[in-house]
Scaffold this active site. Structure first.
Site, mmCIF file in Angstrom:
data_model
loop_
_atom_site.group_PDB
_atom_site.id
_atom_site.type_symbol
_atom_site.label_atom_id
_atom_site.label_comp_id
_atom_site.label_asym_id
_atom_site.label_seq_id
_atom_site.Cartn_x
_atom_site.Cartn_y
_atom_site.Cartn_z
ATOM 1 N N ASP A 106 0.823 -1.217 0.000
ATOM 2 C CA ASP A 106 0.000 0.000 0.000
ATOM 3 C C ASP A 106 0.858 1.268 0.000
ATOM 4 O O ASP A 106 0.630 2.182 -0.774
ATOM 5 C CB ASP A 106 -0.978 0.018 1.194
ATOM 6 C CG ASP A 106 -0.297 -0.216 2.538
ATOM 7 O OD1 ASP A 106 0.882 -0.596 2.552
ATOM 8 O OD2 ASP A 106 -0.960 -0.021 3.572
ATOM 9 N N ASP A 109 7.100 3.853 3.380
ATOM 10 C CA ASP A 109 7.436 4.998 4.228
ATOM 11 C C ASP A 109 8.958 4.994 4.436
ATOM 12 O O ASP A 109 9.694 5.501 3.606
ATOM 13 C CB ASP A 109 6.637 4.850 5.532
ATOM 14 C CG ASP A 109 6.770 6.037 6.457
ATOM 15 O OD1 ASP A 109 6.366 7.138 6.052
ATOM 16 O OD2 ASP A 109 7.268 5.861 7.589
ATOM 17 N N LYS A 137 6.629 7.551 -0.106
ATOM 18 C CA LYS A 137 7.049 8.809 0.524
ATOM 19 C C LYS A 137 8.567 8.917 0.364
ATOM 20 O O LYS A 137 9.313 8.476 1.240
ATOM 21 C CB LYS A 137 6.711 8.787 2.019
ATOM 22 C CG LYS A 137 5.224 8.717 2.347
ATOM 23 C CD LYS A 137 5.035 8.656 3.859
ATOM 24 C CE LYS A 137 3.583 8.706 4.250
ATOM 25 N NZ LYS A 137 3.395 8.551 5.722
ATOM 26 N N PHE A 158 1.101 11.710 7.266
ATOM 27 C CA PHE A 158 0.389 10.443 7.465
ATOM 28 C C PHE A 158 -0.895 10.453 6.648
ATOM 29 O O PHE A 158 -1.592 11.456 6.552
ATOM 30 C CB PHE A 158 0.072 10.280 8.954
ATOM 31 C CG PHE A 158 -0.319 8.887 9.316
ATOM 32 C CD1 PHE A 158 0.652 7.912 9.495
ATOM 33 C CD2 PHE A 158 -1.649 8.537 9.451
ATOM 34 C CE1 PHE A 158 0.302 6.604 9.815
ATOM 35 C CE2 PHE A 158 -2.016 7.238 9.776
ATOM 36 C CZ PHE A 158 -1.039 6.273 9.958
HETATM 37 P P1 IMP Z 1 7.787 1.250 6.237
HETATM 38 O O1 IMP Z 1 8.178 -0.122 6.697
HETATM 39 O O2 IMP Z 1 8.324 2.333 7.122
HETATM 40 O O3 IMP Z 1 8.062 1.518 4.779
HETATM 41 O O4 IMP Z 1 6.242 1.378 6.459
HETATM 42 C C1 IMP Z 1 5.430 0.575 5.771
HETATM 43 C C2 IMP Z 1 4.142 0.260 6.471
HETATM 44 O O5 IMP Z 1 3.762 1.202 7.486
HETATM 45 C C3 IMP Z 1 3.103 0.349 5.404
HETATM 46 O O6 IMP Z 1 2.933 -0.909 4.805
HETATM 47 C C4 IMP Z 1 1.895 0.817 6.153
HETATM 48 O O7 IMP Z 1 1.175 -0.304 6.607
HETATM 49 C C5 IMP Z 1 2.430 1.621 7.305
HETATM 50 N N1 IMP Z 1 2.413 3.063 6.975
HETATM 51 C C6 IMP Z 1 3.446 3.850 6.643
HETATM 52 N N2 IMP Z 1 3.058 5.114 6.410
HETATM 53 C C7 IMP Z 1 1.720 5.125 6.592
HETATM 54 C C8 IMP Z 1 0.708 6.155 6.472
HETATM 55 O O8 IMP Z 1 0.942 7.333 6.147
HETATM 56 N N3 IMP Z 1 -0.564 5.755 6.724
HETATM 57 C C9 IMP Z 1 -0.896 4.482 7.081
HETATM 58 N N4 IMP Z 1 0.009 3.503 7.184
HETATM 59 C C10 IMP Z 1 1.314 3.810 6.950
HETATM 60 MG MG MG Z 2 1.461 -2.128 4.250
#
Ligand code: IMP
Ligand code: MG
Length: 181
Positions: A106, A109, A137, A158
């Site tokens: 989805d 981040d 992002k 967010f």
């Molecule tokens: P990462 O591991 O930091 O890349 O974050 C990934 C996971 O964190 C995503 O698969 C989302 O489930 C959650 N996530 C990151 N940013 C957001 C946001 O802005 N809204 C909702 N979920 C987020």
């Molecule tokens: Mg996810």
């Protein structure tokens, strides 16, 4: 301003950011590219739950290459270490050995989740994987993750809606909303 332009969850206010129409137009373009790249392949599609379910529901019917879909839960835990920790269902690796894999996520981040998932796929070996993410992002990235297909590049705020949640709320919103600063 329409009544649904802003949504309050607890103390937070979210403002409509990407409309369902814009999302579905973009899905169409992404699917076209992915169909072109994967034409003739047999692909194992890995859907990272919970967040990517809405994205998967929207894009999977548009694919015209041969595929099998696998839904896998991934959860990141914020530890005291900066790398954090990723919990994966132990049974999830099996089907991907020696396969062509398309990962549906989805939102990227920090990139931690996908970095760990991809690391695991590389460990199994002989897996060609591609990454399709609805949102990216770029300013938040802390891990070397490069999606092959990105729906929208967004700022660090967010977001919720279209599968993405804030404490399990907001997933069912058909549009994407951004936290109001
Ligand atoms: P990462 O591991 O930091 O890349 O974050 C990934 C996971 O964190 C995503 O698969 C989302 O489930 C959650 N996530 C990151 N940013 C957001 C946001 O802005 N809204 C909702 N979920 C987020
Ligand atoms: Mg996810």
């Amino acid at each position: 301003m329409g009544f649904d332009e802003e949504i309050g969850i607890g103390e937070l206010t979210f403002k409509k950011f990407i409309s369902r129409e814009a999302i579905h137009d973009r899905m169409e373009q992404m699917a076209e590219r992915i169909n072109r790249d994967l034409a003739g392949s047999e692909v194992d599609i890995l859907v990272l739950l919970d967040g990517a379910e809405a994205f998967a529901n929207a894009i999977l019917p548009k694919f015209n290459f041969s595929n099998r879909v696998h839904y896998r839960q991934v959860k990141t835990y914020q530890g005291t270490e900066s790398t954090g920790r990723l919990e994966l269902d132990t049974s999830w690796i099996g089907p991907f050995f020696d396969r062509e894999v398309l990962i549906l996520e989805d939102i990227i981040d920090t990139g931690h989740t996908l970095y760990r998932v991809c690391e695991m796929l590389r460990l199994i070996g002989n897996i060609r994987y591609r990454i399709a993410t609805l949102l990216l992002k770029p300013k938040q990235l802390q891990y070397p993750v490069e999606p092959d297909y990105t729906g929208f590049e967004i700022g660090p705020d967010f977001v919720i809606g279209f599968g993405m949640d804030y404490n399990e709320q907001g997933r069912d919103l058909p549009d994407i909303y951004r936290l109001k600063s």
